[in-house]
Design an enzyme around this catalytic site. Structure first.
Site, mmCIF file in Angstrom:
data_model
loop_
_atom_site.group_PDB
_atom_site.id
_atom_site.type_symbol
_atom_site.label_atom_id
_atom_site.label_comp_id
_atom_site.label_asym_id
_atom_site.label_seq_id
_atom_site.Cartn_x
_atom_site.Cartn_y
_atom_site.Cartn_z
ATOM 1 N N TYR A 119 -2.667 3.186 1.882
ATOM 2 C CA TYR A 119 -3.180 2.645 0.613
ATOM 3 C C TYR A 119 -4.684 2.462 0.729
ATOM 4 O O TYR A 119 -5.193 2.041 1.769
ATOM 5 C CB TYR A 119 -2.522 1.290 0.329
ATOM 6 C CG TYR A 119 -3.097 0.573 -0.879
ATOM 7 C CD1 TYR A 119 -2.523 0.717 -2.138
ATOM 8 C CD2 TYR A 119 -4.234 -0.244 -0.755
ATOM 9 C CE1 TYR A 119 -3.047 0.073 -3.246
ATOM 10 C CE2 TYR A 119 -4.771 -0.888 -1.867
ATOM 11 C CZ TYR A 119 -4.178 -0.731 -3.100
ATOM 12 O OH TYR A 119 -4.708 -1.363 -4.190
ATOM 13 N N GLU A 207 -7.963 3.135 -7.237
ATOM 14 C CA GLU A 207 -6.863 2.876 -6.313
ATOM 15 C C GLU A 207 -6.204 4.195 -5.952
ATOM 16 O O GLU A 207 -5.833 4.961 -6.847
ATOM 17 C CB GLU A 207 -5.855 1.943 -6.985
ATOM 18 C CG GLU A 207 -4.726 1.502 -6.087
ATOM 19 C CD GLU A 207 -3.763 0.577 -6.819
ATOM 20 O OE1 GLU A 207 -3.658 -0.586 -6.437
ATOM 21 O OE2 GLU A 207 -3.129 1.026 -7.788
#
Lengths: 401, 296
Positions: A119, A207
Site C-alpha cells: 500500500y 492512493e
C-alpha cells in the site's frame, strides 16, 4: 474533485511511475481489439475494470444481475463478453449507495502476475501541515482497518515541502517495507514520482492500493501501481486546465452540479427536512439541531455570506427537487447581509415555486425587524422561528404532524 | 485587556481597492478601528476615500504609518504571496480573510513562516473583533468581516473556525448582557496559521478573559489537541460545541477542512475529548452561551 482510475494512471505514468500497460474504451468492440493487441504482445491475462468514482468495484453487482465490476479474462472474446455486460449498466458497490453508478468507460489492462501487494499513499498530515508518504506491507485491503488493528505495519515519512521527497527518504520507506535488492531503487524512483504527481496536481490524496511486486518473464521482480485513487484540492483547480478537463459530471449528483452554477454549496442527504443556511459552520450546526429534536436533515446548503435574492430563489428550486423533502427550515444569521433582502428572496421564491410544504424561517441580525415584517405581510403561511432551537423544534413538529 | 488586538492596534489592509476589501474597510472605519494604511501594488500614492493612504508594498506602509497588523482581502491565487509579504515586512499579526487558497500554497506558507515572529490568523476566516466601549461596541478593533454591532465589551473569549456560528455565539452572549474580551475566527481550511490550542492559551493567559466559548467542527484533530491541553493544564471555564455530528463521512461540508476522512475527525471523537477535559458541552448550537454562563 475525484478522478477515474484511468486518469490517475495517466498522470502517474507521466511522472515516471510504473503502471501495467492499459487503454480506455467505451464499446465492447474496442475492448476486444485492445485485448487482442495486449495478447499479441505476450500478455497472458487481461483485466477489464469498470470506471466509476467509487471503491469496492470487484465485489460490486450490476443491476442486471451480473456479478463484479472487475473481471480477469484469458481471451479477447471473453473480454468482449465481460465488456458488453458492464458497459451501459449500473454498478452497485458498498460505496455507491443503492442507486449505483452507470458504467460508461472501461479500463482494459494487462494483468501482471502479482507476487505481493503493498500500500502507498501521499496525503496531507494536518497536524504538522506537511505532506506525508504513507506505506504498508498490507496492500489490497482497507488501510483504515490496518491502521486500527496493526498500526505497526504502517510506515510514515513526513515531507518538507521546500525540498520535496528526497531519495534517501524514499529508500528508507522502501527498506521499511522489507524490499531488497533492485526493488529498493525501483521503489525509491516510484515513490518520488508519486509525490511529484501529488504536489504538481494539487492533489489532496493519491492512493495506490495495491502497489504490486510482480514477476517478470525473466524471473526478475518489478514494482507496478496496479490500482490508483486520486482526489484533487478544488481550490487548486484554477491553475490546472488539463485536470479541469478530466471532470466527469456524470459522476456527480445533478442537484449538486446545479447548485454550483449559482455558487451554492449543496450536499444531498437522506432526510426529510431541507435547510437553507448562510455559512458552512451554521449550516452544519443547523443539520445537527434538526437531528437533536428528532428530525433528519435532507441536505447541507450554504448560500454564502452575501446571498442575493436570485441565489435564494435558486436554492429553493434545488431543495424542492428532492422528493424526500417534507418541510423547509431557513436559518439566516445576517451579520452584514440585510435580513430584509433574504426575506424578500424567500417570499419571491415561495410564490414562484408555489410551495405547499411547511416553511419555518428564522432570521437574526442586520435589519431583522424589516425582514420579519416582510414575511408577516406576505400573506403566506410562513412559520416564524425565534431562536435556532425554536425554529428546529417547529420544523420537526411540522413534519411529524 | 484583550488578546491579539486592542482598540489602539494600527491596521493596514492588503487588497483595500477591491470591492470586498473596500466594503469591509468602510465598516471597520465606521466601527472605530485604526485602519491606517492600504496596500495595492501599483496604486501607491492614492488614497482610500480620502481617508486612508495607499502604498505599493507592505514595507512602505509600515514605515510610513506604524501599522503592526494586516487584514488580507486578496483573491486566492495571490493570497499566499500577500501573507508572506506581511511576514517578510515584520508585522506582528496577519489576518487572512480570503477563502479558496490552494492547500499546497498554505503548506508552503507554513513552512516559510517557521521561526518568524508574525502570527497568522486564517485563512478563510471571519477575522478578529475586540469590542470597544461605545454604543454597539464601537471604538473597538475589527479586522475582517464580522458584524461589529453584535458585540459588547466584556470578559468572554469566543473562538471558532466558522463565521456565522461565531456570530451566533456572540449574539447569544450579548443578548444576555454578557460581553466579550476578544472574538477570534481561525478559519475553516485544513492548514491554517493559528490553531484552537494557540488561542485557548492566549485566552487563558489574558487576565481580562474569564471564560471561553470554544466552537469546533468535524475534520482534523485541532479540537482534540486543545482539549488535551486543557485536561492536562487546567483552564478557565470553557463551554464547547462541535458542528457536523450529522455530516456524512468523506464529504466536505462547505469548509475545505470540514471532512471526516479515514474515520478520523468525527464529531463524536471531538465531543468525547471535550468531555474528558471538563469542557461544558452545548447540546445544541442554541445553548452555547447558556452552557458557559452556568459554569461561571
Amino acid at each position: 474533485m475525484n478522478l477515474h482510475e484511468y486518469q490517475a494512471r495517466q498522470l502517474l505514468a507521466q511522472n515516471g511511475v510504473a503502471v501495467p500497460p492499459f487503454e480506455v474504451c467505451d464499446t465492447p468492440e474496442r475492448a476486444k481489439v485492445l485485448a487482442e493487441q495486449f495478447l499479441e504482445r505476450g500478455a497472458k491475462l487481461i483485466v477489464v475494470k469498470s470506471q466509476i468514482h467509487a471503491g469496492g468495484r470487484g465485489k460490486g453487482v450490476f443491476k442486471s444481475g451480473f456479478q463484479g465490476g472487475v473481471k480477469l479474462c484469458r481471451t479477447a472474446d471473453d473480454v468482449f463478453e465481460k465488456a458488453k455486460a458492464m458497459l451501459g449498466n449500473v454498478l452497485v458497490t458498498k460505496q455507491t449507495g443503492p442507486d449505483g453508478r452507470l458504467v460508461r468507460k472501461l479500463l482494459i489492462s494487462v494483468a501482471p502476475e502479482i507476487k505481493k501487494e503493498l500500500y502507498l499513499a501521499v496525503l496531507l498530515d494536518r497536524s504538522i501541515a506537511r505532506p506525508v508518504l504513507m506505506a504498508s506491507t498490507e496492500g489490497g485491503v482497507d488501510i483504515e482497518e490496518v491502521a486500527a488493528k496493526t498500526p505497526e505495519k504502517i510506515v510514515k515519512e513526513p515531507i518538507d515541502p521546500a525540498f520535496g521527497l528526497l531519495p534517501y527518504q524514499a529508500r528508507k520507506v522502501a527498506a521499511g517495507l522489507g524490499l531488497k535488492g533492485d526493488l529498493i531503487n525501483q521503489a525509491a524512483k516510484l515513490f518520488v514520482g508519486v509525490y511529484k504527481t501529488w504536489w504538481e496536481c494539487d492533489a489532496s490524496l493519491v492512493e495506490i492500493n495495491p502497489l504490486c511486486i510482480i514477476a517478470l518473464e525473466d524471473g526478475k521482480e518489478s514494482l507496478q501501481a496496479v490500482d490508483a485513487k486520486f482526489s484533487l484540492d478544488d481550490n487548486g483547480l484554477f491553475r490546472h486546465p488539463n485536470l479541469q478537463a478530466m471532470r466527469d459530471l456524470g459522476e456527480e449528483a445533478p442537484l449538486e452540479i446545479e447548485a454550483s452554477k449559482f455558487n451554492l454549496n449543496y450536499i444531498k442527504l437522506d432526510g426529510s427536512i431541507a435547510c437553507l443556511v448562510n455559512g458552512a459552520g451554521l449550516a452544519m450546526a443547523t443539520m445537527d439541531i434538526i437531528q437533536h429534536f428528532g428530525g433528519s436533515p435532507a441536505n447541507f446548503l450554504d448560500v454564502g455570506g452575501g446571498a442575493s435574492q436570485e441565489q435564494v430563489a435558486a436554492a429553493f428550486k434545488i431543495i424542492l427537487q428532492d422528493a424526500n423533502v417534507k418541510a423547509i427550515l431557513v436559518n439566516i444569521f445576517g451579520g452584514i447581509m440585510d435580513c430584509n433582502v433574504i426575506a424578500s428572496g424567500v417570499v419571491a421564491a415561495v410564490k414562484e415555486t408555489g410551495l405547499k410544504l411547511p416553511l419555518v424561517v428564522r432570521l437574526e441580525g442586520n435589519n431583522v425587524e424589516a425582514g420579519r415584517l416582510t414575511l408577516a405581510q406576505s400573506g403566506l403561511t410562513i412559520i416564524s422561528g425565534g431562536s435556532m432551537a425554536d425554529a428546529a423544534e417547529k420544523v420537526v413538529r411540522a413534519v411529524q404532524s | 485587556m484583550s488578546i491579539l488586538v486592542t482598540p489602539q492596534t494600527r491596521v493596514l489592509v492588503q487588497g483595500i481597492t477591491g470591492s470586498f476589501g473596500g466594503r469591509h474597510t468602510q465598516l471597520s472605519l465606521a466601527y472605530g478601528t485604526q485602519i491606517v494604511a492600504g496596500v495595492t501594488p501599483g496604486k501607491g500614492g492614492q488614497s482610500f476615500e480620502g481617508k486612508v493612504p495607499i502604498f505599493d508594498t507592505v514595507g512602505q506602509a509600515i514605515r510610513e504609518t506604524g501599522a503592526t497588523a494586516s487584514a488580507i482581502f486578496v483573491p486566492p491565487p495571490f493570497a499566499a504571496d500577500a501573507i508572506l509579504e506581511g511576514v517578510d515586512a515584520g508585522l506582528d499579526l496577519v489576518v487572512c480573510i480570503t477563502e479558496g487558497i490552494p492547500i499546497n500554497d498554505m503548506i508552503k506558507v507554513k513552512r516559510a513562516m517557521e521561526g518568524k515572529r508574525t502570527r497568522l490568523i486564517g485563512p478563510n476566516c471571519p477575522g478578529i473583533v475586540t469590542p470597544g466601549e461605545g454604543e454597539h461596541s464601537q471604538g473597538g478593533c475589527r479586522i475582517g468581516i464580522s458584524p461589529g454591532y453584535i458585540h459588547k465589551k466584556g470578559h468572554i473569549g469566543v473562538l471558532s473556525r466558522s463565521g456565522t456560528l461565531t456570530y451566533e455565539a456572540v449574539w447569544q452572549l450579548t443578548c444576555r448582557g454578557v460581553g466579550q474580551s476578544t472574538c477570534v475566527g481561525i478559519g475553516g481550511d485544513p492548514v491554517n496559521g493559528t490553531s484552537h490550542l494557540d488561542v485557548v492559551k492566549l485566552f487563558n493567559e489574558d487576565p481580562d478573559t474569564h471564560g471561553i466559548i470554544l466552537i469546533g467542527e468535524i475534520g482534523g484533530s485541532a479540537e482534540e489537541e486543545a482539549a488535551d491541553w486543557i485536561r492536562q493544564h487546567g483552564c478557565k471555564p470553557v463551554a464547547g460545541f462541535i458542528a457536523g455530528a450529522t455530516a456524512p463521512p468523506g464529504r466536505r461540508m462547505g469548509h475545505a477542512g470540514a471532512i471526516i476522512s479515514g474515520g478520523k475527525g468525527t464529531a463524536a471523537a471531538k465531543i468525547a475529548a471535550f468531555r474528558a477535559a471538563g469542557i461544558g458541552i452545548a447540546s445544541t448550537p442554541s445553548d452555547m452561551a447558556e452552557t458557559l454562563l452556568k459554569m461561571m
